[in-house]
Design a protein around this motif. Structure first.
Motif, PDB file in Angstrom:
ATOM      1  N   MET A   1       0.840  -1.189   0.000  1.00  0.00           N
ATOM      2  CA  MET A   1       0.000   0.000   0.000  1.00  0.00           C
ATOM      3  C   MET A   1       0.880   1.246   0.000  1.00  0.00           C
ATOM      4  O   MET A   1       1.884   1.295   0.693  1.00  0.00           O
ATOM      5  CB  MET A   1      -0.892   0.033   1.243  1.00  0.00           C
ATOM      6  CG  MET A   1      -2.104  -0.870   1.151  1.00  0.00           C
ATOM      7  SD  MET A   1      -3.325  -0.591   2.445  1.00  0.00           S
ATOM      8  CE  MET A   1      -2.500  -1.232   3.873  1.00  0.00           C
ATOM      9  N   SER A   2       0.451   2.226  -0.769  1.00  0.00           N
ATOM     10  CA  SER A   2       1.192   3.487  -0.792  1.00  0.00           C
ATOM     11  C   SER A   2       0.680   4.399   0.319  1.00  0.00           C
ATOM     12  O   SER A   2      -0.372   4.169   0.900  1.00  0.00           O
ATOM     13  CB  SER A   2       1.029   4.154  -2.154  1.00  0.00           C
ATOM     14  OG  SER A   2      -0.337   4.434  -2.398  1.00  0.00           O
ATOM     15  N   ASP A   3       1.444   5.425   0.603  1.00  0.00           N
ATOM     16  CA  ASP A   3       1.029   6.391   1.608  1.00  0.00           C
ATOM     17  C   ASP A   3      -0.074   7.263   1.045  1.00  0.00           C
ATOM     18  O   ASP A   3       0.036   7.778  -0.071  1.00  0.00           O
ATOM     19  CB  ASP A   3       2.222   7.268   2.014  1.00  0.00           C
ATOM     20  CG  ASP A   3       3.265   6.491   2.789  1.00  0.00           C
ATOM     21  OD1 ASP A   3       2.901   5.521   3.463  1.00  0.00           O
ATOM     22  OD2 ASP A   3       4.456   6.851   2.708  1.00  0.00           O
ATOM     23  N   VAL A   4      -1.120   7.428   1.804  1.00  0.00           N
ATOM     24  CA  VAL A   4      -2.204   8.292   1.352  1.00  0.00           C
ATOM     25  C   VAL A   4      -1.951   9.715   1.816  1.00  0.00           C
ATOM     26  O   VAL A   4      -1.246   9.959   2.788  1.00  0.00           O
ATOM     27  CB  VAL A   4      -3.586   7.804   1.845  1.00  0.00           C
ATOM     28  CG1 VAL A   4      -3.913   6.446   1.267  1.00  0.00           C
ATOM     29  CG2 VAL A   4      -3.687   7.813   3.342  1.00  0.00           C
ATOM     30  N   HIS A   5      -2.544  10.633   1.113  1.00  0.00           N
ATOM     31  CA  HIS A   5      -2.426  12.043   1.445  1.00  0.00           C
ATOM     32  C   HIS A   5      -3.725  12.465   2.124  1.00  0.00           C
ATOM     33  O   HIS A   5      -4.799  12.358   1.532  1.00  0.00           O
ATOM     34  CB  HIS A   5      -2.186  12.853   0.167  1.00  0.00           C
ATOM     35  CG  HIS A   5      -1.747  14.241   0.433  1.00  0.00           C
ATOM     36  ND1 HIS A   5      -2.591  15.197   0.943  1.00  0.00           N
ATOM     37  CD2 HIS A   5      -0.558  14.841   0.264  1.00  0.00           C
ATOM     38  CE1 HIS A   5      -1.939  16.328   1.071  1.00  0.00           C
ATOM     39  NE2 HIS A   5      -0.696  16.143   0.671  1.00  0.00           N
ATOM     40  N   HIS A  92      -7.312   5.392  -4.953  1.00  0.00           N
ATOM     41  CA  HIS A  92      -6.112   4.563  -4.833  1.00  0.00           C
ATOM     42  C   HIS A  92      -4.982   5.093  -5.720  1.00  0.00           C
ATOM     43  O   HIS A  92      -3.851   5.265  -5.252  1.00  0.00           O
ATOM     44  CB  HIS A  92      -6.439   3.116  -5.183  1.00  0.00           C
ATOM     45  CG  HIS A  92      -5.261   2.207  -5.130  1.00  0.00           C
ATOM     46  ND1 HIS A  92      -4.595   1.914  -3.957  1.00  0.00           N
ATOM     47  CD2 HIS A  92      -4.602   1.543  -6.099  1.00  0.00           C
ATOM     48  CE1 HIS A  92      -3.585   1.107  -4.206  1.00  0.00           C
ATOM     49  NE2 HIS A  92      -3.564   0.864  -5.509  1.00  0.00           N
ATOM     50  N   ALA A  93      -5.295   5.382  -6.978  1.00  0.00           N
ATOM     51  CA  ALA A  93      -4.268   5.872  -7.907  1.00  0.00           C
ATOM     52  C   ALA A  93      -3.747   7.250  -7.508  1.00  0.00           C
ATOM     53  O   ALA A  93      -2.587   7.569  -7.756  1.00  0.00           O
ATOM     54  CB  ALA A  93      -4.822   5.910  -9.331  1.00  0.00           C
ATOM     55  N   GLY A 112     -15.557  -1.768   4.190  1.00  0.00           N
ATOM     56  CA  GLY A 112     -14.437  -1.114   4.861  1.00  0.00           C
ATOM     57  C   GLY A 112     -13.354  -2.099   5.259  1.00  0.00           C
ATOM     58  O   GLY A 112     -12.160  -1.834   5.078  1.00  0.00           O
ATOM     59  N   MET A 113     -13.753  -3.254   5.756  1.00  0.00           N
ATOM     60  CA  MET A 113     -12.779  -4.277   6.140  1.00  0.00           C
ATOM     61  C   MET A 113     -12.061  -4.835   4.907  1.00  0.00           C
ATOM     62  O   MET A 113     -10.853  -5.062   4.941  1.00  0.00           O
ATOM     63  CB  MET A 113     -13.471  -5.399   6.915  1.00  0.00           C
ATOM     64  CG  MET A 113     -13.891  -4.987   8.310  1.00  0.00           C
ATOM     65  SD  MET A 113     -14.837  -6.254   9.193  1.00  0.00           S
ATOM     66  CE  MET A 113     -13.811  -7.681   8.999  1.00  0.00           C
ATOM     67  N   GLU A 114     -12.814  -5.047   3.836  1.00  0.00           N
ATOM     68  CA  GLU A 114     -12.209  -5.564   2.611  1.00  0.00           C
ATOM     69  C   GLU A 114     -11.239  -4.547   2.003  1.00  0.00           C
ATOM     70  O   GLU A 114     -10.175  -4.902   1.509  1.00  0.00           O
ATOM     71  CB  GLU A 114     -13.293  -5.940   1.603  1.00  0.00           C
ATOM     72  CG  GLU A 114     -14.097  -7.151   2.021  1.00  0.00           C
ATOM     73  CD  GLU A 114     -15.301  -7.419   1.130  1.00  0.00           C
ATOM     74  OE1 GLU A 114     -15.491  -6.691   0.130  1.00  0.00           O
ATOM     75  OE2 GLU A 114     -16.055  -8.351   1.437  1.00  0.00           O
ATOM     76  N   LEU A 115     -11.611  -3.282   2.045  1.00  0.00           N
ATOM     77  CA  LEU A 115     -10.747  -2.230   1.494  1.00  0.00           C
ATOM     78  C   LEU A 115      -9.461  -2.084   2.302  1.00  0.00           C
ATOM     79  O   LEU A 115      -8.397  -1.843   1.738  1.00  0.00           O
ATOM     80  CB  LEU A 115     -11.478  -0.890   1.464  1.00  0.00           C
ATOM     81  CG  LEU A 115     -12.564  -0.732   0.423  1.00  0.00           C
ATOM     82  CD1 LEU A 115     -13.305   0.584   0.629  1.00  0.00           C
ATOM     83  CD2 LEU A 115     -11.981  -0.805  -0.976  1.00  0.00           C
ATOM     84  N   LYS A 116      -9.571  -2.213   3.619  1.00  0.00           N
ATOM     85  CA  LYS A 116      -8.428  -2.006   4.503  1.00  0.00           C
ATOM     86  C   LYS A 116      -7.240  -2.896   4.116  1.00  0.00           C
ATOM     87  O   LYS A 116      -6.093  -2.496   4.271  1.00  0.00           O
ATOM     88  CB  LYS A 116      -8.846  -2.275   5.950  1.00  0.00           C
ATOM     89  CG  LYS A 116      -7.983  -1.627   6.958  1.00  0.00           C
ATOM     90  CD  LYS A 116      -8.179  -0.137   6.893  1.00  0.00           C
ATOM     91  CE  LYS A 116      -7.728   0.536   8.137  1.00  0.00           C
ATOM     92  NZ  LYS A 116      -7.607   1.962   7.940  1.00  0.00           N
ATOM     93  N   ALA A 117      -7.537  -4.079   3.593  1.00  0.00           N
ATOM     94  CA  ALA A 117      -6.468  -5.002   3.189  1.00  0.00           C
ATOM     95  C   ALA A 117      -5.741  -4.534   1.924  1.00  0.00           C
ATOM     96  O   ALA A 117      -4.623  -4.949   1.665  1.00  0.00           O
ATOM     97  CB  ALA A 117      -7.050  -6.400   2.955  1.00  0.00           C
ATOM     98  N   VAL A 119      -6.194  -0.911   0.460  1.00  0.00           N
ATOM     99  CA  VAL A 119      -5.975   0.530   0.342  1.00  0.00           C
ATOM    100  C   VAL A 119      -6.393   1.214   1.644  1.00  0.00           C
ATOM    101  O   VAL A 119      -7.348   0.800   2.292  1.00  0.00           O
ATOM    102  CB  VAL A 119      -6.757   1.101  -0.883  1.00  0.00           C
ATOM    103  CG1 VAL A 119      -8.237   0.854  -0.772  1.00  0.00           C
ATOM    104  CG2 VAL A 119      -6.472   2.560  -1.105  1.00  0.00           C
ATOM    105  N   ASP A 120      -5.665   2.215   2.026  1.00  0.00           N
ATOM    106  CA  ASP A 120      -5.956   2.970   3.243  1.00  0.00           C
ATOM    107  C   ASP A 120      -6.833   4.163   2.869  1.00  0.00           C
ATOM    108  O   ASP A 120      -6.329   5.241   2.561  1.00  0.00           O
ATOM    109  CB  ASP A 120      -4.638   3.426   3.885  1.00  0.00           C
ATOM    110  CG  ASP A 120      -4.854   4.045   5.251  1.00  0.00           C
ATOM    111  OD1 ASP A 120      -5.956   3.888   5.814  1.00  0.00           O
ATOM    112  OD2 ASP A 120      -3.917   4.691   5.751  1.00  0.00           O
TER     113      ASP A 120
END
Length: 156
Positions: A1-5, A92-93, A112-117, A119-120
């Motif tokens: 996962m990349s760092d989110v802004h 995400h992009a 939300g749980m599925e996304l957490k794995a 993307v943040d």
């Protein structure tokens, strides 16, 4: 996962269209973005295609074309694979921390749980984002220093 802004936001097509047509929670949420030069709206071609189609159906094709031209000039445009949910894929992009959507399935605890794995990202209804987004608290983290207040007119 990349760092989110934390100051990057993607909005689903329904939210983008509601912002244009209704003076309500979608507009209040996106006014946070438009009011601050250090907060970015993240969008993609497929996301704008979906929103443009809604705007054309509710208004007319000329309004939709004008709307798209304006949003393309203001948003941070990203690309993503075909077939992905446009707002989530754009977030995400574009390393966005927030997705605004009226879609209850996107905002569900299970999603939300599925996304957490993968993307943040936080998916919120526009009214929740409008209430919870606090530019004064976020500014020192994103830009540094004391919060100067909004630096743009969201209606221009």
């Amino acid at each position: 996962m990349s760092d989110v802004h934390p100051a990057r936001v993607a909005a689903d097509a329904d939210v983008l269209a509601a912002d244009l047509f209704v003076d309500g929670d979608a507009r209040a949420a996106l006014d946070h973005v438009r009011s601050h030069s250090w907060v970015d709206l993240v969008a993609s071609g497929p996301l704008l295609d979906d929103a443009e189609a809604v705007v054309a159906a509710l208004g007319d094709p000329a309004l939709a074309a004008d709307w798209r031209e304006r949003v393309e000039g203001e948003a941070t445009l990203v690309s993503h694979p075909e077939g992905d949910q446009p707002a989530l894929a754009a977030a995400h992009a574009g390393d966005a921390a927030h997705v605004l959507s009226y879609d209850e399935t996107l905002r569900s605890a299970r999603t939300g749980m599925e996304l957490k794995a993968r993307v943040d990202v936080s998916v919120k209804a526009p009214d929740a984002f409008a209430r919870l987004f606090d530019p004064e608290k976020l500014y020192p983290t994103v830009a540094g220093g004391d919060y100067p207040g909004p630096d743009r007119d969201p209606r221009e």
